[in-house]
Write an enzyme that holds these catalytic residues in place. Structure first.
Site, PDB file in Angstrom:
ATOM      1  N   GLU A   1      30.170 -16.801 -26.987  1.00 32.98           N
ATOM      2  CA  GLU A   1      30.685 -16.023 -28.112  1.00 32.98           C
ATOM      3  C   GLU A   1      29.663 -14.987 -28.550  1.00 32.98           C
ATOM      4  OE1 GLU A   1      31.285 -18.012 -31.888  1.00 32.98           O
ATOM      5  OE2 GLU A   1      32.026 -16.168 -32.808  1.00 32.98           O
TER       6      GLU A   1
ATOM      7  N   ASP B   1      14.515 -19.596 -36.993  1.00 30.25           N
ATOM      8  CA  ASP B   1      14.490 -18.350 -37.744  1.00 30.25           C
ATOM      9  C   ASP B   1      13.429 -18.485 -38.824  1.00 30.25           C
ATOM     10  OD1 ASP B   1      17.060 -16.509 -39.636  1.00 30.25           O
ATOM     11  OD2 ASP B   1      14.915 -16.162 -39.340  1.00 30.25           O
TER      12      ASP B   1
ATOM     13  N   ASP C   1      11.775 -16.608 -41.834  1.00 33.29           N
ATOM     14  CA  ASP C   1      12.092 -15.479 -42.687  1.00 33.29           C
ATOM     15  C   ASP C   1      11.037 -15.363 -43.785  1.00 33.29           C
ATOM     16  OD1 ASP C   1      13.214 -13.793 -44.630  1.00 33.29           O
ATOM     17  OD2 ASP C   1      15.236 -14.384 -44.060  1.00 33.29           O
TER      18      ASP C   1
END
Lengths: 508, 431
Positions: free
Chosen positions: B46, B111, B113
């Site tokens: 996807e 991730d 951040d």
């Protein structure tokens, strides 16, 4: 000894081998015929046991002294297998160890039928069965543990002496309670980390090149993982063959009653839709919201924003107290717009998730507001988050300050902090309820934020006197002396038990 | 200034150029096909696109590299995210019987951040970063890279700069892609040390015995702490920030002396870190403070989900214009996020003419269009600042290709492989 053993074999046939260990993986379904009454009785009793496991798990640290004692008592009460030797003399008028193990076996499989149907039921069943298994496995002697492992083909590679030597320091510092001597003496197993997730998650094990080095006494966690995987697969398979079982008219009512009894109140069906107006929310947050929701509301008002975890917890709660989708959208939009989000961006990014919460998007699942258990145990808050349970997740100092700001008395605060220290988070919240509503006894056992709200509204609307009376009668029903024991069960008595079972759950 | 001034309003003009001539499609396709070891791996992947005006579309999937290129050139996405490999083609998920369309595999991702460090950064906040707080990313990468390789045994890690305020890690090993939700969450929790939200002051709690993983991480943090926290972040510069440091549980007997001499604390810190007394007092409070200020903060939810969508490498960041480029760990200490090329820069570099190309053009025009297009594209990005980052990606792919060779050998029989492996290998080489 041998002679009587042989005699047992002649009488009991191969079933004896099936039950020669008090613990099992429930790999093979029972093959015998049983009566309907036994079917119902066994199921109900195991369900009571699992419910006890669940309650104790919230109120006490798992496998602590209190927990073990209470669980042991329940085992005796309900006649589930405790002793490890099969050859016990039959206690006068009671059930033999063999019969207890048989009951354990059969009741597990019956409950599989009742609890395989939805994701939520499966998850609950697996959790309680795992806790139960963990307790029973932990209770076994070392020899019996090894026996169990061998019987069930769990052969994990042992670490060689040289490797242990070279890794000695690392092994000592990665598990609690190990010394140089124990590392040398104990067996260590090398297990792929995917099979030891509980130990990896809590960093209680040494990892090297993808392998976890497990000391012998920790093997229970590995076994549990295996248990969970097997049970999970089995439940999925059971779900597929369920239609055949459900078509049997005798079984269908019992099975649906069993699974329904667990669910209880989930606040998914809103009783007071539209009865709350948005203007009331600020006042309500101080009067009738549990502390977690009060915090979230305050953070939302102050920052004009909440992160995903907070939006879910608070948003679903608001749905549960009766906000409509339109009200919710208005509520969130008006607040976010005061912050950095403009109306357009809100409609694009956040409105979708509000509608999603109400079951109007995506899978169209109507999400249920989170119970206390869910808030306490899953998705702990991190930097920038305001969700979670303040009694569980806040620093005690900050919690104290907050309670002081909310004008809770110093003695009350101390009581709350004591409960928090003992990890009784829901009881602490209940105490908060009692202090803010000025009652001595909350009159209910808190396990859902929306329940807090409903009870608070009930109290504030008057009806306190009536409530006290109702509680008195419910409490006497809970008294074990009043419960019928499943001795020579006939169907009438079994139905009475079902009635008791209902009230047993409603008291939660 | 190596970056041309980037203006988000130019994106509609720059993006088509980027996707036509610069985006490294063949390497991208090579990555996501994983050597063709699993059938339909690329076809069942996807992608999600964020188009102009914030229009978000999910369940995009493509059957060939060519289709991917054509679609991206047509739709001109502002953002590209990569999701999971599903049981069926995502673009046809509505046609699949409900319940059977499932996410099967995906890289293990992390991730980091910078906003998650706001409570311990003084130089910037929210989406801003600077060279001072960038050190936090270096620390994060060093700690996580070591742990993922040495503790978990993973080999193929791709670290990517997100384009604004953080870094992503894509763990591409076969074993990683097959991990369950529970396993991913366990890995993420193993790697988490800083816990707690707004209401928690003491976010790192250490107790005996200290796990080897924590010790490894501490040695990295200690290397950078002096420079980062004391000098760059100046955590002891004002009474206010000292108070913040002090709100972490330091044994009471040190409180008064620290408060009184808060402007001398830098000297005191050296004493604190050398003194053995401290270890007995509050156990490991000095280590806890260092970890709270520097240890990587990851979002467990990003790593947990098999179907979670994460920004694609070589995607453009619409706000800064920077390309999400792979980071070369060998050059980590000199990596400068402000040197990462923006889309406007590389488009501009593209426009600069080069004399020696005219000849090549004539020869190549005779080949078929796709190959010519590819060669042109390869020539193109090589002329821009993007080149060195694509090289990092190439090296990453080559290392993985060696493992795919091993997988193919296992799958097919011994005799057949020599020829098929040879062919596979040949098809992956290019100019």
């Amino acid at each position: 000894m041998q002679f009587s053993g042989r005699r047992k074999k002649l009488i009991g046939s191969s079933q004896n081998d099936l039950y020669d260990h008090c613990l099992q993986f429930y790999g093979q379904p029972p093959l015998e015929n049983i009566s309907l009454t036994e079917f119902e009785t066994f199921a109900v009793e195991r369900l009571k046991l699992l419910k006890t496991v669940e309650n104790l798990g919230v109120s006490y640290v798992k496998n602590s002294e209190h927990y073990v004692k209470k669980l042991e008592a329940e085992f005796s009460n309900l006649n589930f297998p405790l002793k490890t030797e099969l050859g016990d003399r039959k206690v006068q008028g009671g059930t033999s160890e063999y019969e207890k193990r048989r009951k354990d076996h059969i009741s597990h499989f019956i409950l599989r039928l009742a609890y395989c149907q939805t994701e939520d039921l499966r998850r609950w069943f697996i959790q309680q069965e795992m806790d139960l298994f963990r307790y029973r496995f932990g209770d076994l002697t070392s020899k019996h543990k090894t026996d169990f492992l061998h019987k069930n083909n769990l052969k994990y590679e042992t670490v060689s002496a040289e490797e242990k030597k070279s890794l000695k320091d690392k092994l000592i510092t990665s598990s609690y309670g190990l010394s140089g001597i124990t590392v040398e003496e104990y067996d260590f197993y090398k297990v792929p980390f995917q099979d030891a997730l509980d130990l990896v998650r809590t960093r209680k094990v040494y990892l090297l090149a993808g392998n976890a080095y497990i000391p012998h006494h920790e093997i229970v966690t590995i076994v549990l993982n295996d248990f969970r995987t097997r049970l999970s697969k089995a439940l999925a398979m059971t779900a597929r063959s369920l239609p055949t079982v459900q078509s049997d008219e005798r079984l269908q009512p019992l099975l649906s009653h069993l699974s329904h009894a667990y669910v209880g109140q989930d606040y998914s069906i809103q009783k007071n839709i539209g009865k709350i107006s948005l203007e009331q929310i600020d006042a309500l947050s101080g009067k009738s919201f549990p502390l977690c929701m009060r915090h979230l509301h305050k953070a939302l008002r102050e920052n004009h924003h909440l992160r995903h975890g907070g939006r879910m917890q608070y948003g679903l709660f608001l749905k549960g107290i009766g906000l409509t989708l339109e009200q919710a959208l208005q509520f969130w939009r008006s607040e976010f717009v005061k912050g950095k989000v403009d109306a357009d961006k809100f409609d694009k990014a956040y409105a979708y998730s509000v509608r999603h919460m109400f079951g109007k998007e995506g899978k169209r699942t109507d999400y249920t507001p989170y119970s206390c258990m869910k808030v306490i145990l899953s998705n702990p808050p991190s930097q920038g988050d305001y969700h979670g349970c303040p009694f569980r997740h806040s620093d005690p100092e900050l919690l104290k300050q907050n309670l002081q700001n909310y004008k809770v008395s110093p003695s009350g605060i101390n009581q709350i902090l004591e409960l928090v220290k003992g990890m009784h988070y829901q009881l602490a919240c209940q105490k908060y309820f009692e202090l803010t509503h000025n009652v001595e006894d909350a009159g209910f056992s808190l396990n859902h934020p929306n329940q807090y709200f409903t009870e608070s509204q009930k109290l504030l609307d008057g009806g306190r006197e009536i409530k006290k009376e109702v509680d008195m009668s419910q409490r006497s029903q809970e008294n074990p002396a009043n419960m019928t024991r499943p001795s020579q069960a006939n169907s009438k008595q079994a139905h009475e038990e079902m009635g008791d079972l209902d009230s047993f759950f409603q008291d939660e | 200034m190596p970056t041309s001034d980037y203006d988000p309003a130019c994106l509609p003009d720059l993006l088509p150029l980027y996707y036509r001539r610069l985006f490294p499609f063949s390497q991208y396709y090579r990555w996501l096909s994983y050597g063709g070891v699993s059938k339909n791996y690329f076809q069942n992947r996807e992608f999600s696109f964020t188009l102009k005006d914030d229009i978000y579309v999910r369940y995009q999937s493509f059957t060939t590299q060519n289709e991917l290129e054509k679609e991206m050139q047509k739709m001109v996405p502002y953002k590209v995210d990569i999701g999971a490999v599903y049981s069926h083609r995502p673009s046809q998920h509505n046609a699949v019987k409900s319940g059977t369309f499932q996410a099967l595999e995906k890289e293990l991702v992390f991730d980091i951040d910078m906003t998650d460090y706001d409570d311990v950064r003084r130089c910037c906040s929210a989406a801003d970063i600077c060279s001072k707080c960038w050190t936090l990313m270096i620390i994060a990468i060093r700690i996580l890279d070591r742990a993922l390789r040495e503790d978990f045994g993973f080999h193929h890690l791709l670290w990517v700069y997100s384009g604004r305020r953080g870094v992503h890690c894509w763990v591409c090993d076969d074993a990683a892609r097959k991990l369950s939700v529970a396993a991913r969450s366990a890995v993420a929790e193993y790697l988490s040390l800083v816990k707690g939200g707004e209401e928690t002051l003491r976010k790192v709690v250490l107790s005996d015995p200290i796990h080897p993983f924590i010790n490894h991480s501490l040695s990295v943090v200690e290397r950078y702490f002096q420079q980062y926290a004391i000098v760059e972040q100046d955590i002891l510069c004002s009474k206010e920030s000292v108070d913040k440091v002090l709100s972490l549980p330091i044994p009471v007997k040190f409180h008064n002396s620290l408060c009184q001499f808060w402007y001398h604390i830098k000297k005191y810190w050296k004493y604190l870190s050398c003194s053995h007394n401290i270890k007995k007092g509050g156990q490991y409070f000095d280590k806890e403070i260092m970890l709270q200020y520097c240890y990587p903060r990851l979002d467990v939810n990003v790593s947990k989900g098999v179907n979670h969508l994460l920004k694609s490498p070589f995607s453009v960041h619409p706000k800064t214009g920077r390309i999400s480029v792979p980071i070369d760990l060998k050059e980590l200490n000199t990596f400068d996020p402000f040197e990462v090329p923006t889309i406007s820069l590389i488009c501009e570099e593209l426009e600069r003419p080069r004399a020696d190309e005219a000849e090549e053009d004539d020869v190549k025009d005779k080949e078929n269009e796709q190959e010519a297009g590819e060669r042109r594209r390869i020539r193109d990005y090589k002329r821009t600042s993007l080149a060195k980052y694509v090289k990092v990606f190439d090296r990453f792919l080559e290392a993985m290709a060696r493992s795919w060779k091993g997988e193919m050998l296992k799958k097919s029989g011994e005799l057949e492989t020599s020829f098929s492996v040879f062919l596979t290998f040949m098809s992956f080489t290019y100019t």
